[in-house]
Design an enzyme around this catalytic site. Structure first.
Site, PDB file in Angstrom:
ATOM      1  N   LYS A   2      14.308  29.675  49.410  1.00  0.00           N
ATOM      2  CA  LYS A   2      15.320  29.024  50.246  1.00  0.00           C
ATOM      3  C   LYS A   2      15.433  27.552  49.886  1.00  0.00           C
ATOM      4  O   LYS A   2      14.425  26.858  49.784  1.00  0.00           O
ATOM      5  CB  LYS A   2      14.992  29.176  51.736  1.00  0.00           C
ATOM      6  CG  LYS A   2      16.055  28.555  52.660  1.00  0.00           C
ATOM      7  CD  LYS A   2      15.855  28.946  54.107  1.00  0.00           C
ATOM      8  CE  LYS A   2      14.736  28.175  54.756  1.00  0.00           C
ATOM      9  NZ  LYS A   2      14.993  26.703  54.830  1.00  0.00           N
ATOM     10  N   GLU A   5      17.719  23.851  50.665  1.00  0.00           N
ATOM     11  CA  GLU A   5      18.586  23.143  51.599  1.00  0.00           C
ATOM     12  C   GLU A   5      19.618  22.322  50.837  1.00  0.00           C
ATOM     13  O   GLU A   5      19.262  21.544  49.952  1.00  0.00           O
ATOM     14  CB  GLU A   5      17.761  22.211  52.491  1.00  0.00           C
ATOM     15  CG  GLU A   5      16.738  22.931  53.359  1.00  0.00           C
ATOM     16  CD  GLU A   5      15.953  21.965  54.241  1.00  0.00           C
ATOM     17  OE1 GLU A   5      16.303  20.765  54.270  1.00  0.00           O
ATOM     18  OE2 GLU A   5      14.996  22.410  54.899  1.00  0.00           O
ATOM     19  N   ASP A  39      10.279  28.712  51.432  1.00  0.00           N
ATOM     20  CA  ASP A  39      10.977  27.439  51.276  1.00  0.00           C
ATOM     21  C   ASP A  39      10.568  26.734  49.993  1.00  0.00           C
ATOM     22  O   ASP A  39       9.384  26.722  49.627  1.00  0.00           O
ATOM     23  CB  ASP A  39      10.643  26.510  52.447  1.00  0.00           C
ATOM     24  CG  ASP A  39      11.686  26.553  53.542  1.00  0.00           C
ATOM     25  OD1 ASP A  39      12.856  26.866  53.239  1.00  0.00           O
ATOM     26  OD2 ASP A  39      11.338  26.269  54.701  1.00  0.00           O
ATOM     27  N   ASP A  99       8.774  25.398  55.323  1.00  0.00           N
ATOM     28  CA  ASP A  99       8.104  24.101  55.206  1.00  0.00           C
ATOM     29  C   ASP A  99       7.901  23.482  56.587  1.00  0.00           C
ATOM     30  O   ASP A  99       7.277  22.431  56.716  1.00  0.00           O
ATOM     31  CB  ASP A  99       8.846  23.153  54.263  1.00  0.00           C
ATOM     32  CG  ASP A  99      10.299  22.910  54.645  1.00  0.00           C
ATOM     33  OD1 ASP A  99      10.724  23.378  55.721  1.00  0.00           O
ATOM     34  OD2 ASP A  99      11.011  22.259  53.858  1.00  0.00           O
ATOM     35  N   SER A 100       8.376  24.176  57.623  1.00  0.00           N
ATOM     36  CA  SER A 100       8.044  23.800  58.998  1.00  0.00           C
ATOM     37  C   SER A 100       6.540  23.780  59.215  1.00  0.00           C
ATOM     38  O   SER A 100       6.052  23.161  60.168  1.00  0.00           O
ATOM     39  CB  SER A 100       8.695  24.780  59.984  1.00  0.00           C
ATOM     40  OG  SER A 100       8.386  26.124  59.637  1.00  0.00           O
ATOM     41  N   GLU A 157      21.740  26.140  60.647  1.00  0.00           N
ATOM     42  CA  GLU A 157      20.898  25.526  61.677  1.00  0.00           C
ATOM     43  C   GLU A 157      21.635  24.456  62.476  1.00  0.00           C
ATOM     44  O   GLU A 157      22.235  23.542  61.903  1.00  0.00           O
ATOM     45  CB  GLU A 157      19.645  24.923  61.037  1.00  0.00           C
ATOM     46  CG  GLU A 157      18.699  24.263  62.030  1.00  0.00           C
ATOM     47  CD  GLU A 157      17.338  23.934  61.446  1.00  0.00           C
ATOM     48  OE1 GLU A 157      16.523  23.331  62.177  1.00  0.00           O
ATOM     49  OE2 GLU A 157      17.082  24.263  60.273  1.00  0.00           O
TER      50      GLU A 157
END
EC number: 2.1.2.11
Length: 264
Positions: A112, A114, A84, A45-46, A181
């Site tokens: 993925k 978070e 993501d 999602d960067s 991270e």
């Protein structure tokens, strides 16, 4: 050549063979990355910041990730592709499974998410429904408003212990991979050694099983916002293919990340 699978990553961890991964958003770059030896790619999602021009990852939608996952899969059909799950797409079990299924249909091998131990039931639910999961701990960009900015995580003893507990909880729930991270090197080492699943670091020193970089950081095209942990491999080589190959080789040899790219 056979497709890269999570079994390969587990074997690499057992053999203490470090591996490089990178973000990818389109067919041309995913093909180039694979040709230069990178077998694992993240449709992150960067892209909200690097591709769409937002100031965070929060505006990214599942539709965005689906589109870019399809592009990456076409360019690198044999790569292990992680996708993501965007902000607020895994708030309920029903929503989570529906959104994850879309990503898997688009060509992802794994999704993925978070978050810490509170995500364990979600990870378990997805795993039971044949959706492989990669966890993400430390600086989780979707929580930037909670953290008050992009800050190093796990520096206090209590925070470090909590992060380790979260990692173990995610593994026990069925996570097959973990991204760590922006944490101190000592904590990254504790987590990597405590888990049987592979750990991929970004801003976590060279003690993790693998490394990941946002492709724009690795190629030095993020302008003035390049983070401390990144290295411009294109500046060293002057050629994109050589830069990608250099990144992969330096990770495999334990050269990158160096002390200057690490936190304590």
């Amino acid at each position: 050549m056979k497709p890269t699978t999570i079994s390969h990553l587990r074997q690499w961890k057992q053999e203490q063979r470090k591996f490089a991964t990178i973000t990818a958003y389109d067919a041309s770059f995913s093909r180039l990355f694979f040709e230069q030896g990178i077998r694992v790619m993240l449709v992150g999602d960067s892209l909200g910041m690097t591709v769409q021009g937002h100031d965070s990852t929060l505006p990214v939608t599942t539709h965005d990730i689906v589109y870019h996952t399809q592009c990456v899969r076409r360019g690198a059909p044999l790569a292990l592709v992680l996708s993501d799950m965007p902000f607020m797409t895994y708030a309920t079990p029903e929503q989570t499974f529906s959104q994850a299924a879309e990503l898997m249909r688009a060509g992802a091998n794994m999704v993925k998410l978070e978050g810490g131990s509170w995500l364990a039931p979600t990870v378990k639910m997805l795993t039971e429904r044949a959706v492989p999961v990669c966890g993400h701990l430390g600086l989780t960009p979707q929580s930037v408003n909670i953290f008050g900015g992009y800050k190093i995580q796990g520096r206090s003893e209590s925070d470090a212990n909590q992060l380790l507990a979260d990692a173990l909880a995610l593994e026990e729930a069925g996570a097959q991979l973990l991204v760590l991270e922006c944490v101190p090197v000592a904590l990254a080492k504790r987590v990597t050694e405590a888990l049987s699943i592979p750990v991929i670091g970004i801003g976590a020193g060279n003690v993790t099983d693998g490394q990941i970089l946002v492709m724009h950081d690795a190629l030095g095209i993020t302008g003035d916002s390049t983070p401390k942990f990144a290295k411009n491999f294109l500046a060293q080589s002057g050629d994109i293919r050589t830069a990608v190959r250099l990144y992969s080789q330096e990770v495999e040899q334990g050269i990158y990340p160096a002390e200057e790219h690490s936190f304590h």
